[in-house]
Structure formats: C-alpha cells, structure tokens
Design a protein around this motif. Structure first.
Motif, PDB file in Angstrom:
ATOM      1  N   ALA A 112      68.769  80.333  36.242  1.00 12.07           N
ATOM      2  CA  ALA A 112      69.465  79.176  37.061  1.00 12.07           C
ATOM      3  C   ALA A 112      68.616  78.136  37.384  1.00 12.07           C
ATOM      4  O   ALA A 112      67.247  78.125  37.599  1.00 12.07           O
ATOM      5  CB  ALA A 112      69.519  79.965  38.379  1.00 12.07           C
ATOM      6  N   ASP A 126      68.377  74.253  39.048  1.00  8.00           N
ATOM      7  CA  ASP A 126      68.851  73.303  40.123  1.00  8.00           C
ATOM      8  C   ASP A 126      68.170  72.175  40.162  1.00  8.00           C
ATOM      9  O   ASP A 126      68.807  70.962  40.680  1.00  8.00           O
ATOM     10  CB  ASP A 126      68.531  74.145  41.606  1.00  8.00           C
ATOM     11  CG  ASP A 126      69.151  73.225  42.850  1.00  8.00           C
ATOM     12  OD1 ASP A 126      70.275  72.929  42.822  1.00  8.00           O
ATOM     13  OD2 ASP A 126      68.310  72.903  43.507  1.00  8.00           O
ATOM     14  N   THR A 134      73.253  74.361  39.039  1.00 11.67           N
ATOM     15  CA  THR A 134      73.605  73.815  40.378  1.00 11.67           C
ATOM     16  C   THR A 134      73.405  72.310  40.681  1.00 11.67           C
ATOM     17  O   THR A 134      72.073  71.978  40.195  1.00 11.67           O
ATOM     18  CB  THR A 134      73.313  74.628  41.471  1.00 11.67           C
ATOM     19  OG1 THR A 134      71.643  74.840  41.704  1.00 11.67           O
ATOM     20  CG2 THR A 134      73.991  76.074  41.626  1.00 11.67           C
ATOM     21  N   HIS A 157      71.532  70.429  42.755  1.00 14.57           N
ATOM     22  CA  HIS A 157      70.401  70.403  43.697  1.00 14.57           C
ATOM     23  C   HIS A 157      70.861  70.679  44.822  1.00 14.57           C
ATOM     24  O   HIS A 157      70.596  70.367  45.957  1.00 14.57           O
ATOM     25  CB  HIS A 157      70.188  68.900  43.980  1.00 14.57           C
ATOM     26  CG  HIS A 157      69.088  68.182  42.732  1.00 14.57           C
ATOM     27  ND1 HIS A 157      67.805  68.391  43.123  1.00 14.57           N
ATOM     28  CD2 HIS A 157      69.123  67.693  41.674  1.00 14.57           C
ATOM     29  CE1 HIS A 157      67.174  68.000  42.126  1.00 14.57           C
ATOM     30  NE2 HIS A 157      68.027  67.428  41.276  1.00 14.57           N
ATOM     31  N   ILE A 158      71.446  72.044  45.168  1.00 21.05           N
ATOM     32  CA  ILE A 158      71.844  72.455  46.409  1.00 21.05           C
ATOM     33  C   ILE A 158      71.199  73.847  46.851  1.00 21.05           C
ATOM     34  O   ILE A 158      71.476  74.234  48.084  1.00 21.05           O
ATOM     35  CB  ILE A 158      73.565  72.836  46.152  1.00 21.05           C
ATOM     36  CG1 ILE A 158      73.525  74.004  45.185  1.00 21.05           C
ATOM     37  CG2 ILE A 158      74.228  71.832  46.127  1.00 21.05           C
ATOM     38  CD1 ILE A 158      75.140  74.533  45.208  1.00 21.05           C
ATOM     39  N   ALA A 159      70.120  74.248  46.082  1.00 20.99           N
ATOM     40  CA  ALA A 159      69.308  75.250  46.459  1.00 20.99           C
ATOM     41  C   ALA A 159      68.760  75.096  47.934  1.00 20.99           C
ATOM     42  O   ALA A 159      68.669  76.240  48.457  1.00 20.99           O
ATOM     43  CB  ALA A 159      68.288  75.446  45.585  1.00 20.99           C
TER      44      ALA A 159
END
Length: 70
Positions: A21, A23, A43, A45-47
C-alpha cells in the motif's frame, strides 16, 4: 526501516511481498505508470485522515499552544 518505492515495487513484482500500500509517492505525482497489480493499493495522501488521527493531532496541537503561552 523505510523501504524505497522502487525497491518495494520490485519486491512486490518478485513475490517477496504479499501486498503493498502506498500513500506517498516518489516523485509526487508519479512520473511513470505504476503496475496494475491487485495486490497494490494506492491512496492519495489519505492515510492520516481518520477521525483518530485528527483527534490526536488536534489534542497535541492544543497542548503545544498551551505550553507555548504558559
């Protein structure tokens, strides 16, 4: 220990990782296409956007402001 993006993608392609994963990308945005692999999760930059993270960060910020003005 931090594993670089290219090394991580290589490890995934060689089946040394069951999944990956990302990010954050290097560079941002990616300048080459990323593999179309169902084991790869991307994703934007939503971690750090969960309620728990926002609450923790907000609490720490408040504490720092109080310390600064005390």
């Amino acid at each position: 220990e931090v594993l670089g993006q290219q090394a991580a993608l290589k490890a995934l392609s060689e089946n040394h990782l069951a999944g990956l994963a990302l990010d954050v990308f290097d560079p941002e945005p990616p300048d080459t296409p990323l593999p179309d692999d169902p084991r790869l999760i991307l994703t934007p930059h939503i971690a750090g956007c969960s309620h728990e993270v926002k609450s923790t960060v907000g609490g720490r910020l408040f504490e720092r402001i109080v310390e600064f003005y005390s």
